[in-house]
Motif scaffolding. Structure first.
Motif, short mmCIF file in Angstrom:
data_model
loop_
_atom_site.label_atom_id
_atom_site.label_comp_id
_atom_site.label_asym_id
_atom_site.label_seq_id
_atom_site.Cartn_x
_atom_site.Cartn_y
_atom_site.Cartn_z
N PHE A 109 0.76 -1.25 0.09
CA PHE A 109 -0.08 0.08 -0.06
C PHE A 109 0.85 1.28 0.23
N ALA A 110 1.86 1.18 0.84
CA ALA A 110 2.96 2.33 0.92
C ALA A 110 3.65 2.47 -0.45
N PHE A 111 4.02 1.40 -1.05
CA PHE A 111 4.99 1.57 -2.20
C PHE A 111 3.97 2.22 -3.20
N MET A 112 2.72 1.92 -3.45
CA MET A 112 1.80 2.42 -4.49
C MET A 112 1.62 3.87 -4.02
N THR A 113 1.46 4.25 -2.99
CA THR A 113 1.35 5.69 -2.37
C THR A 113 2.85 6.69 -2.83
N PHE A 114 3.92 5.98 -2.48
CA PHE A 114 5.20 6.36 -2.97
C PHE A 114 5.24 6.83 -4.32
N THR A 115 4.54 5.89 -5.37
CA THR A 115 4.76 5.94 -6.74
C THR A 115 3.86 7.00 -7.25
N LEU A 116 2.71 7.10 -6.63
CA LEU A 116 1.63 7.92 -7.39
C LEU A 116 1.49 9.21 -6.65
N TYR A 117 2.19 9.33 -5.35
CA TYR A 117 1.84 10.69 -4.76
C TYR A 117 3.31 10.91 -4.06
N PRO A 118 4.37 11.05 -4.84
CA PRO A 118 5.45 11.48 -4.19
C PRO A 118 5.50 12.78 -3.44
N CYS A 119 6.07 12.61 -2.16
CA CYS A 119 5.81 13.82 -1.08
C CYS A 119 7.27 13.95 -0.50
N MET A 120 7.73 15.21 -0.66
CA MET A 120 8.99 15.65 0.07
C MET A 120 8.94 15.81 1.47
N PRO A 121 9.96 14.98 1.98
CA PRO A 121 9.89 15.31 3.71
C PRO A 121 10.27 16.50 3.92
N PRO A 122 10.02 17.01 5.28
CA PRO A 122 10.34 18.24 5.66
C PRO A 122 11.95 18.66 5.77
N ARG A 123 12.79 17.84 5.84
CA ARG A 123 13.90 17.92 5.61
C ARG A 123 14.53 18.60 4.42
N LEU A 124 14.02 18.10 3.19
CA LEU A 124 14.21 18.63 1.75
C LEU A 124 13.56 19.79 1.31
N LEU A 125 12.59 20.49 1.96
CA LEU A 125 12.09 21.53 1.88
C LEU A 125 12.91 22.81 1.79
N PRO A 126 12.59 23.87 1.11
CA PRO A 126 13.52 24.80 1.14
C PRO A 126 13.67 25.42 2.33
N PRO A 127 14.68 26.17 2.69
CA PRO A 127 15.45 26.55 3.96
C PRO A 127 14.55 27.54 4.59
N GLU A 128 13.56 28.28 3.85
CA GLU A 128 12.67 29.19 4.58
C GLU A 128 11.41 28.58 5.24
N TYR A 129 11.41 27.25 5.42
CA TYR A 129 10.49 26.54 6.00
C TYR A 129 10.93 26.04 7.45
N GLY A 130 12.35 26.18 7.51
CA GLY A 130 12.81 26.23 8.89
C GLY A 130 13.23 24.78 9.50
#
Length: 410
Positions: A245-266
Motif C-alpha cells: 500500500f505504501a509503495f503504491m502511494t510512494f509511486t503515485l503521490y511523491p511527497c517531499m519530507p520536511p528536511r528537503l523543503l526549501p530553507p525558509e520553512y525552517g
C-alpha cells in the motif's frame, strides 16, 4: 490568500552528532547476522539434510490432527479449508493440490514429490529461508518505487513532491483537522535543537540504525516465539501488505519530507548532516521523496500492536499450547508496545524526516492491511507453480516449536 508556512527564527548552531558513519558493508552485515541467527535458532534439530532419505514427510512434535503437518501453510493454515494436510488431495505425492482463488477451485501441481531433493531438504532444515526470500522480494519492490515514480512524473517530480509536502503542512496547521496536530513539526525539531541536542544525537542514530534491523529482528523473533504459524503469518502478511500500500502511494503521490523543503520553512536534516550516509537511505534506487506514509512508523505501529496481542491482556482465551504470561512479562510487552512506536514517532518528526500526517496515514494503512491481509492467499497457486518449476517442496514452518519445548513461559 495562501497561509504562510515559512518561519523567521534563526536555527540554533549544530551540536548534535549525525548517524553513525558505518562502512558500506556494516549495515547489511547487521541484517545478515540477524537473519542467519534466526535460521540457526529456528532450524530443525532432528532433521538431517544428507541423512537417510525417508518416505514419510517430517512431522513436527507440535503437529496433531488439528494442526499442519504439510508444507502448504506458508501464508495461512486453516483446518477447515482446502489446505488441510489430512485431505488426500493435499498430502498425496501424485494428486494435485486444490486451492481456492477468487472464489474458484484451482488445481495446482503437488510439490511433495520433490521433498527428497537436496534444496527441499535444506528448506526443511532451515524453514526460515522461505521468510527471507519473501522479504527480499518485498525489498526489491520498494527499490523500484523511485524508478516508477520518476517515469510517471519525469522532470517535474521534485516540484510535485514539494507541493505535496507543503500541502500536508498546510492541512495540518490550517485544515479542519488541525486540532489533531497541536504541535508543528518545526517546533518539535526546534525544541531538540535548543538545549537538547544530546537527545537529538540519539534520535539521529536511532532513525538510521533501528528501522530495518529492528523490523527484521522483530520478524525473526516472532517467527521463533509466536504461539502458532497462522498468527505469525497474519502479522507477516499485514506488514507485507502495508508495504505494498505504501509503495503504491510512494509511486503515485511523491511527497517531499520536511528536511528537503526549501530553507525558509525552517527544517534541518539532522540525520545526514556532515555528509553522513546510510546504505538504506542513499543510492540510485532509494526513494527520498517517499514521506507519505511513514514506513518507519507503520512498522512500529504493527510491532506495537503485536506486543499487546502477545501479552494476552486483551484476550480471554489463549491459543492451543500457549501459556499465560506472568505479570512481569505482560508489563514488558506493554511497555514495548507503547514505547517503541512512541520513540519512532518522536524520532521521525524531530529529525524532520516525516510529518505528523505521515504517521497518521501509516496507522490507517496498517489497519487496512490487517483487515485485507487474506488477499495474499490468492497467490498460493502462483507459489505452487514457482515451487514446481524449482522442483522444491515448501517446508513445514517451525514457528514456536523450540520456544514451546522450553515451556513457553514468556
Amino acid at each position: 490568500m495562501a497561509p504562510n508556512l515559512t518561519v523567521t527564527d534563526v536555527p540554533p548552531a549544530w551540536n548534535s552528532e549525525p548517524m553513525y558513519h558505518l562502512p558500506s558493508w556494516g549495515e547489511p552485515l547487521i541484517v545478515l547476522t540477524i537473519l542467519v541467527s534466526a535460521m540457526f535458532f529456528t532450524r530443525r534439530q532432528n532433521f538431517r539434510i544428507f541423512g537417510r532419505k525417508q518416505d514419510d514427510r517430517y512431522h513436527s512434535i507440535l503437529d496433531d490432527t488439528a494442526s499442519s503437518s504439510s508444507s502448504d501453510d506458508l501464508l495461512w493454515y486453516n483446518p477447515d479449508n482446502d489446505d488441510d494436510p489430512e485431505d488426500y488431495n493435499a498430502s498425496s505425492k501424485d494428486l494435485p493440490k486444490r486451492r481456492r482463488c477468487c472464489g474458484m477451485a484451482v488445481y495446482t501441481p503437488n510439490t511433495s514429490r520433490f521433498a527428497d531433493n537436496v534444496h527441499s531438504r535444506i528448506l526443511q532444515k532451515f524453514p526460515f529461508l522461505i521468510e527471507m526470500f519473501y522479504w527480499i522480494v518485498t525489498y526489491l519492490f520498494y527499490r523500484m518505487t523511485k524508478v516508477l515514480s520518476q517515469q510517471i512524473f519525469s522532470e517535474s517530480i521534485w516540484a510535485v513532491s514539494e507541493s505535496h509536502g507543503l500541502a500536508v503542512l498546510e492541512f495540518e496547521q490550517f485544515g479542519p483537522l488541525s486540532f489533531l496536530f497541536p504541535l508543528t513539526e518545526h517546533s518539535v525539531q526546534h525544541w531538540f535543537m535548543s538545549g537538547h541536542q544530546t537527545a537529538l544525537t540519539i534520535l539521529n542514530r536511532a532513525y538510521a540504525l533501528i528501522h530495518i534491523p529492528g523490523t527484521v529482528g522483530f520478524i525473526a523473533w516472532y517467527y521463533y516465539i509466536a504461539p502458532s504459524h497462522p498468527t505469525f503469518a497474519t502479522i507477516r502478511r499485514t506488514l507485507t501488505l502495508t508495504n505494498f500500500f505504501a509503495f503504491m502511494t510512494f509511486t503515485l503521490y511523491p511527497c517531499m519530507p520536511p528536511r528537503l523543503l526549501p530553507p525558509e520553512y525552517g527544517f534541518l536534516d539532522s540525520v545526514r548532516h556532515d555528509n553522513a550516509t546510510s546504505i538504506w537511505m542513499s543510492g540510485n534506487y532509494v526513494n527520498s521523496l517517499a514521506a507519505m506514509p511513514s514506513m518507519h512508523f507503520g512498522y512500529a505501529f504493527v510491532i506495537g500492536c503485536t506486543m499487546f496481542y502477545h501479552a494476552g491482556i486483551f484476550r480471554r482465551t489463549l491459543e492451543k499450547g500457549e501459556v499465560r504470561k506472568s505479570a512481569i512479562w505482560k508489563c514488558v510487552y506493554m511497555l514495548i508496545g507503547i514505547g517503541y512506536p512512541g520513540m519512532i514517532l518522536v524520532t521521525i518528526v524531530a529529525t524532520a524526516n516525516h510529518y505528523w500526517m505521515d504517521a497518521l496515514m501509516a496507522c490507517i494503512v496498517a489497519i487496512l492491511a490487517y483487515l485485507c491481509n487474506g488477499v495474499f492467499l490468492t497467490l498460493l497457486p502462483l507459489e505452487d507453480l514457482l515451487l514446481w518449476c524449482l522442483r522444491a517442496d515448501k517446508p513445514v514452518p517451525s514457528t514456536g516449536e523450540r520456544f514451546r519445548l522450553k515451556g513457553g513461559k514468556i
